[in-house]
Design a protein around this motif. Sequence first.
Motif, PDB file in Angstrom:
ATOM      1  N   CYS A 182      16.004   1.795  -6.218  1.00  0.00           N
ATOM      2  CA  CYS A 182      14.815   1.743  -5.365  1.00  0.00           C
ATOM      3  C   CYS A 182      13.637   1.308  -6.226  1.00  0.00           C
ATOM      4  CB  CYS A 182      14.561   3.101  -4.702  1.00  0.00           C
ATOM      5  SG  CYS A 182      14.399   4.456  -5.876  1.00  0.00           S
ATOM      6  N   ARG A 183      12.426   1.464  -5.704  1.00  0.00           N
ATOM      7  CA  ARG A 183      11.252   0.988  -6.447  1.00  0.00           C
ATOM      8  C   ARG A 183      10.182   2.062  -6.499  1.00  0.00           C
ATOM      9  NH1 ARG A 183       8.412  -4.506  -4.651  1.00  0.00           N
ATOM     10  NH2 ARG A 183       7.946  -3.326  -2.763  1.00  0.00           N
ATOM     11  N   ALA A 184       9.708   2.359  -7.682  1.00  0.00           N
ATOM     12  CA  ALA A 184       8.540   3.207  -7.867  1.00  0.00           C
ATOM     13  C   ALA A 184       7.326   2.295  -7.998  1.00  0.00           C
ATOM     14  CB  ALA A 184       8.703   4.087  -9.107  1.00  0.00           C
ATOM     15  N   ASP A 185       6.346   2.474  -7.118  1.00  0.00           N
ATOM     16  CA  ASP A 185       5.266   1.494  -6.968  1.00  0.00           C
ATOM     17  C   ASP A 185       3.922   2.208  -6.916  1.00  0.00           C
ATOM     18  OD1 ASP A 185       3.800  -0.766  -6.450  1.00  0.00           O
ATOM     19  OD2 ASP A 185       4.834  -1.306  -4.605  1.00  0.00           O
ATOM     20  N   ASP A 186       2.909   1.659  -7.597  1.00  0.00           N
ATOM     21  CA  ASP A 186       1.573   2.252  -7.532  1.00  0.00           C
ATOM     22  C   ASP A 186       0.506   1.203  -7.260  1.00  0.00           C
ATOM     23  OD1 ASP A 186       1.655   0.974  -9.968  1.00  0.00           O
ATOM     24  OD2 ASP A 186       0.746   2.600 -11.106  1.00  0.00           O
ATOM     25  N   ARG A 187       0.839   0.203  -6.460  1.00  0.00           N
ATOM     26  CA  ARG A 187      -0.177  -0.784  -6.082  1.00  0.00           C
ATOM     27  C   ARG A 187      -1.166  -0.206  -5.068  1.00  0.00           C
ATOM     28  NH1 ARG A 187       3.531  -5.648  -4.314  1.00  0.00           N
ATOM     29  NH2 ARG A 187       4.885  -3.886  -3.807  1.00  0.00           N
ATOM     30  N   GLY A 188      -0.806   0.903  -4.464  1.00  0.00           N
ATOM     31  CA  GLY A 188      -1.708   1.684  -3.627  1.00  0.00           C
ATOM     32  C   GLY A 188      -1.505   3.130  -4.034  1.00  0.00           C
ATOM     33  N   ASP A 189      -1.109   3.966  -3.079  1.00  0.00           N
ATOM     34  CA  ASP A 189      -0.696   5.316  -3.444  1.00  0.00           C
ATOM     35  C   ASP A 189       0.585   5.236  -4.268  1.00  0.00           C
ATOM     36  OD1 ASP A 189      -2.757   6.426  -1.914  1.00  0.00           O
ATOM     37  OD2 ASP A 189      -1.534   6.425  -0.105  1.00  0.00           O
ATOM     38  N   PRO A 190       0.765   6.121  -5.253  1.00  0.00           N
ATOM     39  CA  PRO A 190       2.035   6.127  -5.990  1.00  0.00           C
ATOM     40  C   PRO A 190       3.171   6.576  -5.056  1.00  0.00           C
ATOM     41  CG  PRO A 190       0.659   7.977  -6.663  1.00  0.00           C
ATOM     42  CD  PRO A 190      -0.188   7.118  -5.782  1.00  0.00           C
ATOM     43  N   VAL A 191       4.173   5.738  -4.921  1.00  0.00           N
ATOM     44  CA  VAL A 191       5.263   6.019  -3.991  1.00  0.00           C
ATOM     45  C   VAL A 191       6.598   5.623  -4.608  1.00  0.00           C
ATOM     46  CG1 VAL A 191       3.864   5.690  -1.897  1.00  0.00           C
ATOM     47  CG2 VAL A 191       5.099   3.745  -2.883  1.00  0.00           C
ATOM     48  N   VAL A 192       7.654   6.223  -4.085  1.00  0.00           N
ATOM     49  CA  VAL A 192       9.001   5.733  -4.292  1.00  0.00           C
ATOM     50  C   VAL A 192       9.404   5.052  -2.987  1.00  0.00           C
ATOM     51  CG1 VAL A 192      11.410   6.334  -4.699  1.00  0.00           C
ATOM     52  CG2 VAL A 192       9.598   7.534  -5.937  1.00  0.00           C
ATOM     53  N   GLN A 193       9.691   3.759  -3.045  1.00  0.00           N
ATOM     54  CA  GLN A 193      10.019   2.981  -1.844  1.00  0.00           C
ATOM     55  C   GLN A 193      11.529   2.851  -1.684  1.00  0.00           C
ATOM     56  OE1 GLN A 193       7.522  -0.596  -2.477  1.00  0.00           O
ATOM     57  NE2 GLN A 193       6.561  -0.049  -0.545  1.00  0.00           N
ATOM     58  N   LEU A 194      11.970   3.053  -0.448  1.00  0.00           N
ATOM     59  CA  LEU A 194      13.388   3.031  -0.134  1.00  0.00           C
ATOM     60  C   LEU A 194      13.663   2.004   0.947  1.00  0.00           C
ATOM     61  CD1 LEU A 194      13.682   6.901   0.122  1.00  0.00           C
ATOM     62  CD2 LEU A 194      14.512   5.525  -1.786  1.00  0.00           C
ATOM     63  N   ALA A 195      14.627   1.126   0.693  1.00  0.00           N
ATOM     64  CA  ALA A 195      15.064   0.130   1.678  1.00  0.00           C
ATOM     65  C   ALA A 195      16.584   0.027   1.582  1.00  0.00           C
ATOM     66  CB  ALA A 195      14.399  -1.222   1.416  1.00  0.00           C
ATOM     67  N   PRO A 196      17.303   1.019   2.114  1.00  0.00           N
ATOM     68  CA  PRO A 196      18.757   1.069   1.923  1.00  0.00           C
ATOM     69  C   PRO A 196      19.476  -0.022   2.712  1.00  0.00           C
ATOM     70  CG  PRO A 196      18.057   2.762   3.457  1.00  0.00           C
ATOM     71  CD  PRO A 196      16.805   2.156   2.905  1.00  0.00           C
ATOM     72  N   PRO A 197      20.718  -0.344   2.341  1.00  0.00           N
ATOM     73  CA  PRO A 197      21.520  -1.294   3.112  1.00  0.00           C
ATOM     74  C   PRO A 197      21.605  -0.878   4.572  1.00  0.00           C
ATOM     75  CG  PRO A 197      22.583  -0.802   1.027  1.00  0.00           C
ATOM     76  CD  PRO A 197      21.435   0.140   1.134  1.00  0.00           C
ATOM     77  N   GLY A 219       0.796  -1.217   0.000  1.00  0.00           N
ATOM     78  CA  GLY A 219       0.000   0.000   0.000  1.00  0.00           C
ATOM     79  C   GLY A 219       0.826   1.262   0.000  1.00  0.00           C
ATOM     80  N   GLY A 220       2.133   1.124   0.253  1.00  0.00           N
ATOM     81  CA  GLY A 220       2.996   2.291   0.231  1.00  0.00           C
ATOM     82  C   GLY A 220       3.653   2.611   1.548  1.00  0.00           C
ATOM     83  N   CYS A 221       4.182   1.589   2.240  1.00  0.00           N
ATOM     84  CA  CYS A 221       4.969   1.782   3.471  1.00  0.00           C
ATOM     85  C   CYS A 221       4.140   2.438   4.584  1.00  0.00           C
ATOM     86  CB  CYS A 221       6.229   2.601   3.214  1.00  0.00           C
ATOM     87  SG  CYS A 221       7.411   1.796   2.132  1.00  0.00           S
ATOM     88  N   PHE A 222       3.057   1.795   4.978  1.00  0.00           N
ATOM     89  CA  PHE A 222       2.216   2.330   6.045  1.00  0.00           C
ATOM     90  C   PHE A 222       2.596   1.713   7.392  1.00  0.00           C
ATOM     91  CE2 PHE A 222      -0.555   3.143   2.404  1.00  0.00           C
ATOM     92  CZ  PHE A 222      -0.982   4.437   2.675  1.00  0.00           C
ATOM     93  N   PRO A 223       3.129   2.496   8.330  1.00  0.00           N
ATOM     94  CA  PRO A 223       3.355   1.980   9.689  1.00  0.00           C
ATOM     95  C   PRO A 223       2.033   1.958  10.456  1.00  0.00           C
ATOM     96  CG  PRO A 223       4.039   4.264   9.560  1.00  0.00           C
ATOM     97  CD  PRO A 223       3.607   3.871   8.161  1.00  0.00           C
ATOM     98  N   PRO A 224       1.923   1.132  11.484  1.00  0.00           N
ATOM     99  CA  PRO A 224       0.662   1.049  12.227  1.00  0.00           C
ATOM    100  C   PRO A 224       0.465   2.254  13.131  1.00  0.00           C
ATOM    101  CG  PRO A 224       2.307  -0.301  13.288  1.00  0.00           C
ATOM    102  CD  PRO A 224       2.946   0.206  12.023  1.00  0.00           C
ATOM    103  N   PRO A 225      -0.780   2.694  13.319  1.00  0.00           N
ATOM    104  CA  PRO A 225      -1.039   3.732  14.317  1.00  0.00           C
ATOM    105  C   PRO A 225      -0.849   3.150  15.724  1.00  0.00           C
ATOM    106  CG  PRO A 225      -3.098   2.902  13.417  1.00  0.00           C
ATOM    107  CD  PRO A 225      -2.007   2.266  12.619  1.00  0.00           C
ATOM    108  N   PRO A 226      -0.642   4.003  16.724  1.00  0.00           N
ATOM    109  CA  PRO A 226      -0.444   3.506  18.097  1.00  0.00           C
ATOM    110  C   PRO A 226      -1.595   2.610  18.545  1.00  0.00           C
ATOM    111  CG  PRO A 226       0.086   5.842  17.971  1.00  0.00           C
ATOM    112  CD  PRO A 226      -0.519   5.475  16.641  1.00  0.00           C
ATOM    113  N   GLY A 227      -1.249   1.470  19.155  1.00  0.00           N
ATOM    114  CA  GLY A 227      -2.250   0.561  19.696  1.00  0.00           C
ATOM    115  C   GLY A 227      -2.857  -0.397  18.697  1.00  0.00           C
ATOM    116  N   TYR A 228      -2.475  -0.290  17.428  1.00  0.00           N
ATOM    117  CA  TYR A 228      -3.116  -1.089  16.387  1.00  0.00           C
ATOM    118  C   TYR A 228      -2.918  -2.586  16.619  1.00  0.00           C
ATOM    119  CZ  TYR A 228      -4.184  -2.984  11.760  1.00  0.00           C
ATOM    120  OH  TYR A 228      -4.701  -3.722  10.733  1.00  0.00           O
ATOM    121  N   PHE A 229      -1.662  -2.999  16.785  1.00  0.00           N
ATOM    122  CA  PHE A 229      -1.405  -4.434  16.903  1.00  0.00           C
ATOM    123  C   PHE A 229      -1.877  -5.006  18.236  1.00  0.00           C
ATOM    124  CE2 PHE A 229       1.667  -3.725  13.381  1.00  0.00           C
ATOM    125  CZ  PHE A 229       1.184  -4.710  12.532  1.00  0.00           C
ATOM    126  N   GLU A 230      -1.882  -4.198  19.282  1.00  0.00           N
ATOM    127  CA  GLU A 230      -2.442  -4.659  20.548  1.00  0.00           C
ATOM    128  C   GLU A 230      -3.924  -5.006  20.375  1.00  0.00           C
ATOM    129  OE1 GLU A 230      -0.556  -2.086  20.065  1.00  0.00           O
ATOM    130  OE2 GLU A 230       0.895  -1.812  21.697  1.00  0.00           O
TER     131      GLU A 230
END
Length: 235
Positions: A194-209, A9-20
């Motif tokens: 890196c990766r330009a992705d539009d499977r959700g919001d159009p984003v440039v995804q970064l996962a550096p070493p 979806g474009g690198c979405f972190p969870p809001p506080p309390g989500y996983f609990e």
Amino acid sequence: FLEPVQNAGGCFPPPPGYFERVREICDRHDVLLVSDEVICAFGRLGTMFGAQRFGYTPDIITFAKGVTSGYAPLGGMLVADRLFEPFRHGTEMFAHGYTFGGHPVAAAVALANLDLFEREDLNGHVMRNRDAFRGTLERLLDLPIVGDVRGDGYFYGIELVKDKDTRETFDDDECERLLRGFLDKALYEAGLYCRADDRGDPVVQLAPPLVCDQGHFDEIEQILRSVLTEAWARM
């Protein structure tokens, strides 16, 4: 099945309390909670597993990629003690198989890789530098095409927008021209893989070493700034 930071979806972190809350709902209805850590495990978020980063305990963890740092193909799963208990004694078995299961070379690479994680404190390095990475990427928010910078650890998405005030996104044809028609090639040629992705919001995804530091962050920001500025002019 949940990713600690949602990838597609474009690198979405969870809001506080989500996983609990998810854990609570799964326990109430006797549903297994599976943490899909193919992306987020082994240092990507600064912990060995993303579940640790966000403080939840899954029943199953699926993983791959980072366990060998990509030097050999390997995937696996971890299960909670209560799930393994029926197979601990007697003749019960989970009937499954894969031709390359338990491959000794891939397993040896993983063990050597995990030794290196401890020896060079890669998780600690990510944790110490993650705020600097975020802060450097957030400089890009002054560009009209950048609507959001989000993620965690060393895993971020730069959301691209057509209108910064309304957060209007690009339509399918515009995404095709912007991402695959220009950004993929331009970023690569500028030296940023890196990766330009539009499977959700159009984003440039970064996962550096995981060894990257401020010098690398600055270089990433400068390349993105240059290429995204040109991309906006083209639109």
